[in-house]
Design a protein around this motif. Structure first.
Motif, PDB file in Angstrom:
ATOM      1  N   UNK A  82     -37.377 -21.500  31.526  1.00 30.62           N
ATOM      2  CA  UNK A  82     -38.292 -21.789  32.619  1.00 30.62           C
ATOM      3  C   UNK A  82     -39.051 -20.506  32.981  1.00 30.62           C
ATOM      4  N   UNK A  83     -40.286 -20.353  32.513  1.00 28.63           N
ATOM      5  CA  UNK A  83     -41.052 -19.144  32.815  1.00 28.63           C
ATOM      6  C   UNK A  83     -41.703 -19.225  34.192  1.00 28.63           C
ATOM      7  N   UNK A  84     -42.237 -18.104  34.614  1.00 30.42           N
ATOM      8  CA  UNK A  84     -43.000 -18.036  35.859  1.00 30.42           C
ATOM      9  C   UNK A  84     -44.179 -19.006  35.770  1.00 30.42           C
ATOM     10  N   UNK A  99     -31.382 -21.504  31.469  1.00 28.68           N
ATOM     11  CA  UNK A  99     -30.213 -22.227  31.949  1.00 28.68           C
ATOM     12  C   UNK A  99     -29.526 -22.868  30.752  1.00 28.68           C
ATOM     13  N   UNK A 100     -28.266 -22.557  30.565  1.00 29.97           N
ATOM     14  CA  UNK A 100     -27.544 -23.113  29.419  1.00 29.97           C
ATOM     15  C   UNK A 100     -26.094 -23.380  29.806  1.00 29.97           C
ATOM     16  N   UNK A 101     -25.489 -24.411  29.243  1.00 28.58           N
ATOM     17  CA  UNK A 101     -24.083 -24.691  29.536  1.00 28.58           C
ATOM     18  C   UNK A 101     -23.159 -23.794  28.725  1.00 28.58           C
ATOM     19  N   UNK A 102     -22.164 -23.249  29.374  1.00 24.77           N
ATOM     20  CA  UNK A 102     -21.141 -22.434  28.721  1.00 24.77           C
ATOM     21  C   UNK A 102     -19.786 -22.877  29.269  1.00 24.77           C
ATOM     22  N   UNK A 103     -18.744 -22.457  28.621  1.00 27.35           N
ATOM     23  CA  UNK A 103     -17.409 -22.788  29.085  1.00 27.35           C
ATOM     24  C   UNK A 103     -16.974 -21.823  30.192  1.00 27.35           C
ATOM     25  N   UNK A 104     -16.038 -22.287  31.003  1.00 27.59           N
ATOM     26  CA  UNK A 104     -15.494 -21.422  32.044  1.00 27.59           C
ATOM     27  C   UNK A 104     -14.780 -20.230  31.418  1.00 27.59           C
ATOM     28  N   UNK A 178     -16.277 -31.817  31.314  1.00 26.33           N
ATOM     29  CA  UNK A 178     -17.271 -31.201  32.185  1.00 26.33           C
ATOM     30  C   UNK A 178     -16.644 -30.182  33.122  1.00 26.33           C
ATOM     31  N   UNK A 179     -15.391 -30.396  33.521  1.00 24.28           N
ATOM     32  CA  UNK A 179     -14.729 -29.454  34.410  1.00 24.28           C
ATOM     33  C   UNK A 179     -14.461 -28.125  33.722  1.00 24.28           C
ATOM     34  N   UNK A 180     -14.534 -28.101  32.398  1.00 26.54           N
ATOM     35  CA  UNK A 180     -14.332 -26.862  31.656  1.00 26.54           C
ATOM     36  C   UNK A 180     -15.648 -26.161  31.343  1.00 26.54           C
ATOM     37  N   UNK A 181     -16.775 -26.717  31.781  1.00 27.63           N
ATOM     38  CA  UNK A 181     -18.083 -26.135  31.507  1.00 27.63           C
ATOM     39  C   UNK A 181     -18.789 -25.790  32.806  1.00 27.63           C
ATOM     40  N   UNK A 182     -19.778 -24.922  32.690  1.00 27.68           N
ATOM     41  CA  UNK A 182     -20.550 -24.499  33.850  1.00 27.68           C
ATOM     42  C   UNK A 182     -21.949 -24.142  33.369  1.00 27.68           C
ATOM     43  N   UNK A 183     -22.941 -24.343  34.228  1.00 25.61           N
ATOM     44  CA  UNK A 183     -24.320 -23.988  33.899  1.00 25.61           C
ATOM     45  C   UNK A 183     -24.556 -22.527  34.261  1.00 25.61           C
ATOM     46  N   UNK A 184     -24.854 -21.716  33.268  1.00 18.58           N
ATOM     47  CA  UNK A 184     -25.118 -20.291  33.467  1.00 18.58           C
ATOM     48  C   UNK A 184     -26.618 -20.068  33.599  1.00 18.58           C
ATOM     49  N   UNK A 185     -27.031 -19.465  34.712  1.00 18.05           N
ATOM     50  CA  UNK A 185     -28.442 -19.161  34.966  1.00 18.05           C
ATOM     51  C   UNK A 185     -28.673 -17.685  34.677  1.00 18.05           C
ATOM     52  N   UNK A 186     -29.550 -17.421  33.746  1.00 19.90           N
ATOM     53  CA  UNK A 186     -29.886 -16.049  33.367  1.00 19.90           C
ATOM     54  C   UNK A 186     -31.330 -15.777  33.767  1.00 19.90           C
ATOM     55  N   UNK A 229     -30.160 -10.877  36.071  1.00 21.90           N
ATOM     56  CA  UNK A 229     -29.172 -11.441  36.982  1.00 21.90           C
ATOM     57  C   UNK A 229     -28.547 -12.654  36.305  1.00 21.90           C
ATOM     58  N   UNK A 230     -27.233 -12.755  36.389  1.00 22.87           N
ATOM     59  CA  UNK A 230     -26.507 -13.924  35.896  1.00 22.87           C
ATOM     60  C   UNK A 230     -25.806 -14.584  37.082  1.00 22.87           C
ATOM     61  N   UNK A 231     -26.017 -15.889  37.214  1.00 19.52           N
ATOM     62  CA  UNK A 231     -25.442 -16.654  38.313  1.00 19.52           C
ATOM     63  C   UNK A 231     -24.856 -17.941  37.741  1.00 19.52           C
ATOM     64  N   UNK A 232     -23.688 -18.333  38.239  1.00 22.64           N
ATOM     65  CA  UNK A 232     -23.066 -19.594  37.855  1.00 22.64           C
ATOM     66  C   UNK A 232     -22.380 -20.186  39.073  1.00 22.64           C
ATOM     67  N   UNK A 233     -22.775 -21.398  39.441  1.00 24.47           N
ATOM     68  CA  UNK A 233     -22.180 -22.078  40.595  1.00 24.47           C
ATOM     69  C   UNK A 233     -22.238 -21.243  41.868  1.00 24.47           C
ATOM     70  N   UNK A 234     -23.359 -20.576  42.079  1.00 14.20           N
ATOM     71  CA  UNK A 234     -23.543 -19.791  43.290  1.00 14.20           C
ATOM     72  C   UNK A 234     -22.874 -18.436  43.283  1.00 14.20           C
ATOM     73  N   UNK A 235     -22.174 -18.093  42.211  1.00 14.60           N
ATOM     74  CA  UNK A 235     -21.484 -16.808  42.112  1.00 14.60           C
ATOM     75  C   UNK A 235     -22.333 -15.848  41.293  1.00 14.60           C
TER      76      UNK A 235
END
Length: 320
Positions: A82-84, A99-104, A178-186, A229-235
């Motif tokens: 997602x570009x500017x 945004x990509x799915x990765x494992x916990x 799905x509980x073992x995965x999370x969306x990682x925002x880079x 910046x890397x963010x996952x689930x608000x962290x």
């Protein structure tokens, strides 16, 4: 388009750089073959032909070569970058989000300091909803990312997320997978913040001849190459200066549009023509079905009204 291998040549500008250029050339050729760049280039070109825009991502992967690290070349999903929305190329974009799915387990292994705070997604867009609920303190990276506009990866419209269909089973309660995965925002960001630092300056007192130390202040860019910046689930997992002098993404366009970031793919260019061809083919099939029926020959006294006769398939006439 990929019948011949693109050749990248390292050309020295002086005799002293000759052997350095040879080593650099061998290194680039080695990365090209070891990372199977030709196959990945074909995938990126295929994305560009279909969607109008394709991407390559060149970055340093610390897990390669047995933990020694090496250059990696990836093909990001066109729906995950997602570009500017105000940018027309990677050169004038102020930020890029992937945004990509990765494992916990991946999160906890790569971000040991804060990765243990990340929980798995309970539904497909759980990470985004959770981030919207947990905005954090003012000025935190989580709040900062939530205010960044996202451009759709396949159009010029802002990203719209319809979560209605994810409020019912099977997404509502989630699954074990799905509980073992999370969306990682880079997020790769151009940050023009400056920082002030002090440094001593030694001078000589003209009257006493003794050295005099004074402290002066100066400013310098805090993020000269940008910020990542890397963010996952608000962290917030990581917030540091970008390690590269440019964005690690390469954009491949099929048909360019002046002043637009996204290109036009072959499917969109040929859509109207394909509709026309489908319409003509349908008409030809209808004409063949109509003309394939036998011609009726009736006598004047047959008792059949000629206005009732047609070449409709399966048509039956009743004689009175």
């Amino acid at each position: 388009m990929t019948d011949s291998k693109p050749k990248i040549n390292a050309i020295p500008t002086s005799e002293a750089q000759k052997y350095y250029a040879m080593n650099l050339q061998e290194g680039m050729d080695s990365v090209w073959y070891r990372r199977k760049v030709m196959a990945k280039l074909q995938d990126a070109l295929k994305n560009a032909l279909i969607y109008g825009t394709g991407y390559l991502k060149i970055y340093w992967d610390p897990d390669l070569e047995g933990g020694l690290g090496d250059i990696q070349v990836g093909v990001p999903d066109v729906f995950s970058v997602f570009p500017d929305p105000r940018g027309t190329s990677f050169e004038d974009t102020q930020h890029i989000l992937e945004v990509r799915p990765v494992t916990v387990e991946y999160i906890r292994r790569h971000y040991p300091e804060s990765g243990h705070l990340v929980r798995g997604d309970s539904d497909y867009y759980g990470s985004i909803r959770y981030r919207q609920r947990q905005q954090g303190s003012p000025g935190s990276p989580g709040t900062f990312l939530s205010g960044i506009p996202w451009a759709s990866p396949v159009s010029d419209d802002p990203l719209k997320i319809d979560q209605t269909e994810f409020n019912s089973p099977p997404y509502k309660d989630g699954s074990k997978a799905r509980q073992k995965e999370v969306m990682l925002i880079e997020c790769w960001l151009r940050d023009y913040s400056v920082e002030t630092f002090e440094f001593p300056v030694v001078s000589v007192d003209p009257e006493t001849g003794q050295p005099v130390v004074t402290v002066q202040t100066s400013t310098a860019p805090k993020y000269p190459n940008g910020r990542i910046i890397h963010v996952a689930n608000g962290v917030t997992l990581e917030d540091k200066p970008a390690p590269y002098g440019a964005w690690p993404y390469v954009r491949i366009l099929d048909n360019t549009r002046p002043g637009e970031f996204f290109g036009l793919g072959e499917c969109e260019m040929l859509k109207d023509l394909q509709h026309e061809l489908n319409k003509r083919r349908s008409q030809m099939i209808d004409h063949a079905a109509l003309m394939g029926n036998a011609i009726w020959i009736i006598d004047r006294d047959s008792g059949v009204d000629r206005d009732q006769i047609s070449n409709k398939p399966g048509f039956i006439l009743t004689k009175f």
